[in-house]
Design an enzyme around this catalytic site. Structure first.
Site, short mmCIF file in Angstrom:
data_model
loop_
_atom_site.label_atom_id
_atom_site.label_comp_id
_atom_site.label_asym_id
_atom_site.label_seq_id
_atom_site.Cartn_x
_atom_site.Cartn_y
_atom_site.Cartn_z
N ARG A 139 61.85 36.03 -11.86
CA ARG A 139 61.77 35.30 -10.87
C ARG A 139 61.53 35.24 -10.42
NH1 ARG A 139 59.94 41.10 -10.44
NH2 ARG A 139 61.84 42.94 -9.48
N LYS A 195 56.26 41.85 -7.63
CA LYS A 195 57.43 43.00 -6.60
C LYS A 195 56.46 44.75 -6.86
CE LYS A 195 61.62 44.62 -4.98
NZ LYS A 195 63.24 43.84 -4.54
N HIS A 203 68.27 34.47 -8.07
CA HIS A 203 67.96 36.07 -9.26
C HIS A 203 68.72 36.59 -9.74
CE1 HIS A 203 65.40 39.56 -8.87
NE2 HIS A 203 66.39 39.84 -8.55
N ARG A 247 67.75 37.04 -14.03
CA ARG A 247 66.95 37.84 -13.93
C ARG A 247 68.42 38.65 -14.25
NH1 ARG A 247 62.13 40.63 -13.79
NH2 ARG A 247 62.12 42.17 -12.52
N TRP A 304 59.67 46.90 -13.66
CA TRP A 304 60.39 47.90 -12.87
C TRP A 304 59.10 48.27 -13.37
CZ3 TRP A 304 64.50 44.48 -15.73
CH2 TRP A 304 64.97 44.05 -15.02
N TYR A 332 71.89 48.73 -15.47
CA TYR A 332 72.89 48.24 -16.64
C TYR A 332 73.36 49.19 -17.33
CZ TYR A 332 69.47 44.38 -14.52
OH TYR A 332 69.45 43.86 -13.65
#
Length: 384
Positions: free
Chosen positions: A212, A239, A311, A314, A337, A346
């Site tokens: 990020r 995050k 972003h 990414r 993640w 994805y």
């Protein structure tokens, strides 16, 4: 009651034994007496009739910020609280209802856009240039939802504090999932040609690592091991609040080696002085900001690329990897993640492994290696 420095103060013990001492905020004795009696009556009702105390929205915000002091996104909370204070400052939280909330939302505009315009206005006024007209920019549905979610969480917590009996209904419709935006080969070539030299290393490093923007701009040399080809993100920087080991490919390593010697601490820095919005000059060597978009947006305009955020680099990184055979499980670990569900966006890009399954219909229809249409464009299935 006592008069101190021209202002009346109260001092009494509530039925629950708590001593209440505070300013009555007036020099008028009659008004002070009314407030004093009201405070005593409220304390009695809270203790004897189990009523929620009369607390203002301001008090709830102060307690929220105090209890959430360790929250990683506290700065975002402060920004959203600032919006709600424009509408509910001094209002008792028990008086806040659905209509008041809806009215506040109707006034919401993009405050970042407004702030940028104000900075540009001030700059133009200093330089004697004409001030561009301000046009309000509507906010996205997701922005409205985050503000509503913060308000709902705050009021729910007020219920646990026993400051509120019930929370007004606050719905946050889930925004429709938009398509994942990534760069095509042609777009990437155009973008690379138009990026300013000082931004090029930052953009390429973000694209080759999937990090990020804040992780890239805040990257320190202490987080990088060039010999092992690894970088590390600390839990407080991610995050999902978990540490991430970032494998560095040859492109990323070459970018880092080119950055060596520019700053003792920060990996990505500016090397030329610039002027702030107030006209003052910045130091020549300084850390890059995560919220500076002028050069980025200018490069996108020159490259003719629309609907693309920083972003989305990414998303581009993840999309390119999946399209080249990287599994979703590996992608989850590489991108940090928290759950596999988060990388399902994805999944449709990796459907190549399903081709063999789809071809089973060829044998059933009996058209593998034959013409699809026979006679009057009718396909006859072979009898088994």
């Amino acid at each position: 009651m006592k008069l101190r420095a021209g202002t009346w103060h109260c001092d009494f013990v509530a039925p629950n034994g708590v001593r209440i001492r505070r300013s009555l905020e007036t020099a008028d004795k009659r008004q002070a007496q009314e407030l004093h009696d009201s405070l005593k009556a409220e304390a009695w009702r809270v203790n004897k009739m189990n009523e929620a105390p009369r607390k203002t929205f301001d008090e709830a915000c102060v307690r929220w910020l105090r209890e959430k002091a360790d929250k990683k996104s506290l700065d975002d909370d402060k920004s959203r609280i600032g919006f709600w204070l424009m509408h509910f400052r001094g209002v008792y939280i028990g008086d806040i209802n659905e209509v008041m909330i809806a009215d506040a939302i109707d006034t919401m505009v993009d405050r970042r856009h407004q702030l940028n315009w104000e900075m540009k206005r001030d700059s133009c006024m200093r330089q004697g240039k004409p001030v561009p007209e301000y046009t309000p920019k509507p906010v996205a549905r997701a922005t409205i939802n985050t503000h509503l979610a913060l308000l709902r969480a705050l009021l729910n917590l007020a219920v646990t504090w026993k400051w509120l009996d019930r929370v007004p209904k606050i719905s946050t419709p889930r925004p429709k999932n938009k398509r994942v935006r990534w760069l095509t080969d042609e777009e990437s070539k155009r973008l690379f040609e138009e990026i300013a030299p000082h931004l090029f290393p930052l953009v390429i490093f973000a694209l080759t690592t999937g990090l990020r923007r804040s992780n890239v701009t805040n990257l320190e040399w202490s987080q990088v091991d060039l010999d092992r080809g690894m970088a590390w993100m600390h839990p407080e920087e991610t995050k999902a609040s978990n540490a991430i080991g970032v494998p560095l490919n040859d492109t990323a390593l070459s970018i880092l080696r080119a950055q060596q010697g520019k700053h003792k601490r920060w990996v990505f820095v500016h090397e030329k002085a610039a002027y702030r919005s107030d006209g003052t000059k910045t130091p020549a060597v300084r850390k890059m900001r995560a919220d500076s978009n002028t050069g980025w947006r200018a490069a996108l305009r020159r490259a003719g690329i629309e609907n693309f955020r920083f972003h989305d680099l990414r998303h581009t990184w993840a999309s390119w990897l999946v399209q080249n055979g990287v599994s979703l499980l590996a992608l989850k670990e590489m991108g940090g993640w928290e759950t596999l569900e988060m990388v399902q966006r994805y999944a449709h890009l990796s459907a190549g492994h399903l081709t063999e399954h789809a071809r089973k219909l060829d044998s059933i229809l009996g058209v593998h290696g034959t013409k699809m249409a026979q006679g009057e464009n009718v396909v006859y299935l072979k009898a088994k």
